[in-house]
Design a protein around this motif. Structure first.
Motif, PDB file in Angstrom:
ATOM      1  N   ALA A 129       0.816  -1.212   0.000  1.00  0.00           N
ATOM      2  CA  ALA A 129       0.000   0.000   0.000  1.00  0.00           C
ATOM      3  C   ALA A 129       0.854   1.269   0.000  1.00  0.00           C
ATOM      4  O   ALA A 129       0.454   2.293  -0.545  1.00  0.00           O
ATOM      5  N   ASP A 130       2.038   1.196   0.610  1.00  0.00           N
ATOM      6  CA  ASP A 130       2.916   2.362   0.685  1.00  0.00           C
ATOM      7  C   ASP A 130       4.359   1.945   0.417  1.00  0.00           C
ATOM      8  O   ASP A 130       5.152   1.743   1.341  1.00  0.00           O
ATOM      9  N   PRO A 131       4.740   1.819  -0.860  1.00  0.00           N
ATOM     10  CA  PRO A 131       6.087   1.370  -1.223  1.00  0.00           C
ATOM     11  C   PRO A 131       7.219   2.263  -0.678  1.00  0.00           C
ATOM     12  O   PRO A 131       8.354   1.821  -0.564  1.00  0.00           O
ATOM     13  N   ALA A 132       6.899   3.489  -0.294  1.00  0.00           N
ATOM     14  CA  ALA A 132       7.929   4.377   0.258  1.00  0.00           C
ATOM     15  C   ALA A 132       8.448   3.853   1.599  1.00  0.00           C
ATOM     16  O   ALA A 132       9.528   4.241   2.048  1.00  0.00           O
ATOM     17  N   LEU A 133       7.701   2.944   2.231  1.00  0.00           N
ATOM     18  CA  LEU A 133       8.133   2.392   3.513  1.00  0.00           C
ATOM     19  C   LEU A 133       9.115   1.235   3.366  1.00  0.00           C
ATOM     20  O   LEU A 133       9.697   0.789   4.342  1.00  0.00           O
ATOM     21  N   VAL A 134       9.313   0.754   2.151  1.00  0.00           N
ATOM     22  CA  VAL A 134      10.237  -0.365   1.927  1.00  0.00           C
ATOM     23  C   VAL A 134      11.662   0.079   2.232  1.00  0.00           C
ATOM     24  O   VAL A 134      12.096   1.151   1.830  1.00  0.00           O
ATOM     25  N   ASN A 135      12.390  -0.761   2.957  1.00  0.00           N
ATOM     26  CA  ASN A 135      13.782  -0.474   3.296  1.00  0.00           C
ATOM     27  C   ASN A 135      14.677  -1.129   2.247  1.00  0.00           C
ATOM     28  O   ASN A 135      14.787  -2.353   2.208  1.00  0.00           O
ATOM     29  N   PRO A 136      15.350  -0.348   1.404  1.00  0.00           N
ATOM     30  CA  PRO A 136      16.192  -0.935   0.351  1.00  0.00           C
ATOM     31  C   PRO A 136      17.411  -1.686   0.890  1.00  0.00           C
ATOM     32  O   PRO A 136      17.981  -2.512   0.191  1.00  0.00           O
ATOM     33  N   ALA A 137      17.801  -1.439   2.133  1.00  0.00           N
ATOM     34  CA  ALA A 137      18.977  -2.104   2.714  1.00  0.00           C
ATOM     35  C   ALA A 137      18.637  -3.459   3.328  1.00  0.00           C
ATOM     36  O   ALA A 137      19.519  -4.156   3.819  1.00  0.00           O
ATOM     37  N   TYR A 138      17.373  -3.844   3.280  1.00  0.00           N
ATOM     38  CA  TYR A 138      16.940  -5.091   3.923  1.00  0.00           C
ATOM     39  C   TYR A 138      17.504  -6.319   3.223  1.00  0.00           C
ATOM     40  O   TYR A 138      17.503  -6.409   2.003  1.00  0.00           O
ATOM     41  N   THR A 139      18.007  -7.254   4.012  1.00  0.00           N
ATOM     42  CA  THR A 139      18.411  -8.553   3.485  1.00  0.00           C
ATOM     43  C   THR A 139      17.586  -9.611   4.210  1.00  0.00           C
ATOM     44  O   THR A 139      17.606  -9.671   5.450  1.00  0.00           O
ATOM     45  N   PRO A 140      16.837 -10.419   3.476  1.00  0.00           N
ATOM     46  CA  PRO A 140      15.964 -11.418   4.113  1.00  0.00           C
ATOM     47  C   PRO A 140      16.762 -12.457   4.899  1.00  0.00           C
ATOM     48  O   PRO A 140      17.951 -12.661   4.655  1.00  0.00           O
ATOM     49  N   LEU A 141      16.066 -13.080   5.849  1.00  0.00           N
ATOM     50  CA  LEU A 141      16.691 -14.154   6.617  1.00  0.00           C
ATOM     51  C   LEU A 141      17.060 -15.308   5.693  1.00  0.00           C
ATOM     52  O   LEU A 141      16.404 -15.535   4.674  1.00  0.00           O
ATOM     53  N   LYS A 142      18.072 -16.048   6.086  1.00  0.00           N
ATOM     54  CA  LYS A 142      18.453 -17.230   5.309  1.00  0.00           C
ATOM     55  C   LYS A 142      17.318 -18.241   5.386  1.00  0.00           C
ATOM     56  O   LYS A 142      16.697 -18.411   6.441  1.00  0.00           O
ATOM     57  N   PRO A 143      17.040 -18.940   4.292  1.00  0.00           N
ATOM     58  CA  PRO A 143      15.896 -19.858   4.249  1.00  0.00           C
ATOM     59  C   PRO A 143      15.867 -20.927   5.339  1.00  0.00           C
ATOM     60  O   PRO A 143      14.818 -21.265   5.840  1.00  0.00           O
ATOM     61  N   GLY A 144      16.993 -21.442   5.762  1.00  0.00           N
ATOM     62  CA  GLY A 144      17.001 -22.531   6.736  1.00  0.00           C
ATOM     63  C   GLY A 144      17.061 -22.088   8.187  1.00  0.00           C
ATOM     64  O   GLY A 144      17.324 -22.899   9.070  1.00  0.00           O
ATOM     65  N   ILE A 145      16.786 -20.800   8.469  1.00  0.00           N
ATOM     66  CA  ILE A 145      16.971 -20.284   9.826  1.00  0.00           C
ATOM     67  C   ILE A 145      16.072 -20.988  10.847  1.00  0.00           C
ATOM     68  O   ILE A 145      16.505 -21.295  11.956  1.00  0.00           O
ATOM     69  N   LEU A 146      14.842 -21.270  10.474  1.00  0.00           N
ATOM     70  CA  LEU A 146      13.928 -21.916  11.418  1.00  0.00           C
ATOM     71  C   LEU A 146      14.389 -23.334  11.740  1.00  0.00           C
ATOM     72  O   LEU A 146      14.427 -23.737  12.903  1.00  0.00           O
ATOM     73  N   ARG A 147      14.783 -24.070  10.719  1.00  0.00           N
ATOM     74  CA  ARG A 147      15.276 -25.437  10.929  1.00  0.00           C
ATOM     75  C   ARG A 147      16.521 -25.430  11.809  1.00  0.00           C
ATOM     76  O   ARG A 147      16.659 -26.209  12.745  1.00  0.00           O
ATOM     77  N   LYS A 148      17.435 -24.500  11.541  1.00  0.00           N
ATOM     78  CA  LYS A 148      18.669 -24.397  12.319  1.00  0.00           C
ATOM     79  C   LYS A 148      18.359 -24.020  13.773  1.00  0.00           C
ATOM     80  O   LYS A 148      18.936 -24.580  14.705  1.00  0.00           O
ATOM     81  N   ALA A 149      17.430 -23.091  13.964  1.00  0.00           N
ATOM     82  CA  ALA A 149      17.048 -22.676  15.318  1.00  0.00           C
ATOM     83  C   ALA A 149      16.444 -23.848  16.087  1.00  0.00           C
ATOM     84  O   ALA A 149      16.767 -24.062  17.257  1.00  0.00           O
ATOM     85  N   LEU A 150      15.583 -24.614  15.439  1.00  0.00           N
ATOM     86  CA  LEU A 150      14.966 -25.764  16.093  1.00  0.00           C
ATOM     87  C   LEU A 150      16.015 -26.812  16.481  1.00  0.00           C
ATOM     88  O   LEU A 150      15.922 -27.427  17.541  1.00  0.00           O
ATOM     89  N   GLN A 151      17.039 -26.981  15.649  1.00  0.00           N
ATOM     90  CA  GLN A 151      18.109 -27.925  15.957  1.00  0.00           C
ATOM     91  C   GLN A 151      18.925 -27.455  17.163  1.00  0.00           C
ATOM     92  O   GLN A 151      19.267 -28.236  18.045  1.00  0.00           O
ATOM     93  N   ILE A 152      19.216 -26.166  17.221  1.00  0.00           N
ATOM     94  CA  ILE A 152      19.959 -25.599  18.355  1.00  0.00           C
ATOM     95  C   ILE A 152      19.174 -25.796  19.649  1.00  0.00           C
ATOM     96  O   ILE A 152      19.717 -26.202  20.673  1.00  0.00           O
ATOM     97  N   VAL A 153      17.867 -25.541  19.589  1.00  0.00           N
ATOM     98  CA  VAL A 153      17.018 -25.701  20.774  1.00  0.00           C
ATOM     99  C   VAL A 153      16.969 -27.170  21.193  1.00  0.00           C
ATOM    100  O   VAL A 153      17.088 -27.496  22.377  1.00  0.00           O
TER     101      VAL A 153
END
Length: 139
Positions: free
Chosen positions: A104-128
């Motif tokens: 709705a408001d593209p001006a709010l997009v942060n161009p410096a954003y880097t998405p999380l790595k795809p396997g972060i949830l799996r890795k977090a669950l393994q650590i736990v």
């Protein structure tokens, strides 16, 4: 890790850490408008407090090997939480709400954003899982 959106406003309670000159200066430096809740209005912070309580119960009660593991566990928890549909969001997830707002408001997009790595949830669950295996409660 920057957010996928530009932070333009920040709502905090009136805790001393949020009223300190250094915090106010940081908000000003980043062009963030700092707003404070009215005194004695705990409902205003309800969603944040609910999230913090959940983090405390589900993540911070685990003894982890390193700060890196803690950071990974917190990122994984946050990723999972943001995908959960929530009643207070009328059955949508925080991720869905954010996506709608950015569309709705593209001006709010942060161009410096880097998405999380795809396997972060799996890795977090393994650590736990590894941490729970090592840190059994005393009987």
């Amino acid at each position: 890790m920057p957010f996928s959106f530009r932070v333009t406003h920040l709502l905090t309670d009136r805790g001393s850490c949020f009223t300190a000159d250094a915090f106010e200066a940081a908000c000003e430096r980043h062009a963030v408008q700092h707003r404070k809740t009215r005194p004695y209005t705990p409902k205003t912070n309800g969603m944040v407090e609910r999230f913090n309580g959940r983090v405390q119960r589900e993540v911070l009660g685990i003894t982890l090997y390193s700060h890196r593991d803690l950071e990974t566990a917190l990122r994984g928890f946050n990723a999972a939480y943001n995908r959960l549909c929530q009643r207070v969001l009328k059955g949508l997830s925080p991720e869905m709400i954010l996506r709608q707002r950015l569309e709705a408001d593209p001006a709010l997009v942060n161009p410096a954003y880097t998405p999380l790595k795809p396997g972060i949830l799996r890795k977090a669950l393994q650590i736990v899982a590894d941490a729970k295996e090592v840190s059994q409660p005393d009987s």
